[in-house]
Design an enzyme around this catalytic site. Structure first.
Site, PDB file in Angstrom:
ATOM      1  CE1 TYR A   1      -3.752   2.430   0.632  1.00 25.31           C
ATOM      2  CE2 TYR A   1      -2.424   3.260   2.453  1.00 25.31           C
ATOM      3  CZ  TYR A   1      -3.506   3.388   1.605  1.00 25.31           C
ATOM      4  OH  TYR A   1      -4.342   4.476   1.719  1.00 25.31           O
TER       5      TYR A   1
ATOM      6  CG  ASP B   1       5.938   3.752   0.673  1.00 23.41           C
ATOM      7  OD1 ASP B   1       6.261   4.448   1.650  1.00 23.41           O
ATOM      8  OD2 ASP B   1       4.749   3.524   0.352  1.00 23.41           O
TER       9      ASP B   1
ATOM     10  CE  LYS C   1       2.368   4.996   8.602  1.00 21.20           C
ATOM     11  NZ  LYS C   1       1.020   5.469   8.928  1.00 21.20           N
TER      12      LYS C   1
END
Length: 439
Positions: free
Chosen positions: A153, A248, A276
């Site tokens: 994702y 990623d 994050k």
């Protein structure tokens, strides 16, 4: 931070009232689908505050948190240093729309930890980082096709919503309406850990692939580790075929070590995305890479990308205050030790219960798959018994332990957890699995 580890009484009257009102004004009562708890049943949590390793809901129930805002809270909730930095900055201003020295300072810290990120651009979310990196890859190479991996994702931009993991896997959405078919055709999917499949895609579309994007450690179909040679193989294939490699690290960046996980696998991506942890819990992400590629972004180049709140001073202060605490050489070792103890206890509890399952773990990341065979890709992950996970999740929640409300997500150990927390969670898991076995 210490606290008694007693199962919460799970009274939920106030939470229920708040969520009923939320359903009247918010889509599904939430602003991100997995928060609705549709895949695990029961009533969604409504959180009032966090402190260290704990969350407290609107009814005052204490929960030992292994979600950590989906990995962002490496230092735990309301870290005093981060909270003080944000409060101080709020007194000076929360948004200016022009450059501040704080942006430079956070970028310098990131580059010191990840030297191959020669230049960086801050954005406001992981989705924005990945979609900007893809646009840049297409602009730099003059090609259109993207290769991604089933179950990985990379945010909810149109190009990434084919066979994605995370919330789509949780909700059972294979293809997302609203993504135009011509655009969907520009994304090619391969099984994670399958280099031969990637090579076949390059052979089938010679000179047309702009980039390969990959999670170096998949964490959005649950935790899945890269097989030996997989990431170096992707690096070699992209170089051979003139495509860019986008890694990623929105989840893994600063999660397992003070910087990128790429040196652990002997690679350096052309472009890397972060998020994050670099914002300490505030909305911030980034993409960066080789200067010759990044210099194609406006204002130096023709690849346009902008954002009013990019480099927001509150987020920059939170990020600086977070990264400054990660240089302690013992911090990651201590977190990894706690996480390894918990993973070992989960494996033992599975064996004792006789329930089929596997624990995939590395550093502070882990997933307990209720799957009949080891999980090395999305096909294997999807064989998990999601009904059994639902029972496990509910059992753990009743014992005061908050896990991801989805089989296809990761659990996160933070610097705020301690040995007592791990022992408590291990006992709760043993009891929860025994309860499933007996029922």
């Amino acid at each position: 931070m210490s606290a008694t580890h007693a199962p919460s009484n799970r009274g939920n009257r106030r939470s229920r009232e708040i969520f009923a009102e939320a359903e009247r004004v918010l889509v599904g009562g939430v602003n991100s689908p997995v928060r609705a708890f549709r895949s695990v049943g029961g009533e969604p949590l409504v959180i009032e505050r966090g402190a260290g390793q704990f969350l407290y809901d609107a009814d005052g129930n204490q929960l030992l948190d292994f979600v950590g805002s989906w990995g962002a809270m490496l230092l735990g909730h309301a870290n005093p240093v981060v909270a003080a930095a944000v409060a101080d900055q709020a007194q000076k201003g929360t948004s200016f729309g022009v450059t501040t020295e704080l942006e430079v300072q956070l970028a310098q810290r990131i580059r010191a930890a990840i030297p191959f990120l020669e230049k960086i651009r801050f954005v406001s979310s992981g989705t924005e980082a990945t979609m900007s990196a893809l646009r840049l890859a297409r602009g730099f190479t003059g090609r259109d096709l993207l290769i991604k991996f089933e179950g990985c994702y990379h945010g909810h931009a149109d190009s990434f919503l084919s066979q994605a993991g995370s919330g789509l896997a949780t909700l059972g959405i294979a293809e997302c309406p609203g993504v135009p078919e011509p655009l969907a055709q520009l994304t090619l999917n391969a099984p994670y850990n399958d280099l031969a499949a990637v090579e076949q895609l390059f052979a089938r579309h010679p000179g047309k692939v702009a980039a390969v994007i990959v999670e170096p450690i998949a964490a959005n179909m649950g935790v899945v580790l890269p097989g030996e040679g997989f990431l170096p193989g992707l690096r070699e294939l992209t170089r051979r075929h003139g495509a860019l490699l986008i890694v990623d690290e929105v989840i893994t960046g600063f999660r397992l070590r003070n910087g990128s996980v790429q040196p652990l696998y002997g690679i350096e991506a052309d472009l890397t995305t972060l998020g994050k942890i670099i914002g300490g819990g505030l909305p911030v992400a980034a993409y960066g890479g080789r200067a010759e590629i990044m210099d194609r972004v406006a204002p130096l180049g023709p690849v346009y990308q902008a954002g009013t709140l990019a480099g927001n001073p509150l987020a920059m202060r939170a990020g600086i205050a977070t990264l400054d605490q990660l240089s302690d050489p013992g911090l990651y070792e201590r977190i990894a030790r706690l996480a390894s103890t918990l993973a070992g206890a989960l494996r033992e509890a599975l064996r004792d219960s006789g329930i089929p399952g596997h624990v995939n773990a590395i550093g502070s990341l882990a997933t307990l798959f209720f799957a009949p065979e080891p999980v090395a890709n999305y096909t294997a992950a999807k064989k998990s018994n999601t009904g059994r996970y639902t029972r496990y999740f509910r059992n753990m929640l009743e014992r005061g332990v908050f896990l991801a409300p989805s089989q296809f997500e990761a659990s996160f150990v933070s610097a705020a957890h301690n040995d007592a927390d791990i022992a408590f969670a291990a006992r709760a898991a043993q009891e929860s699995l025994r309860q499933i076995q007996n029922n």
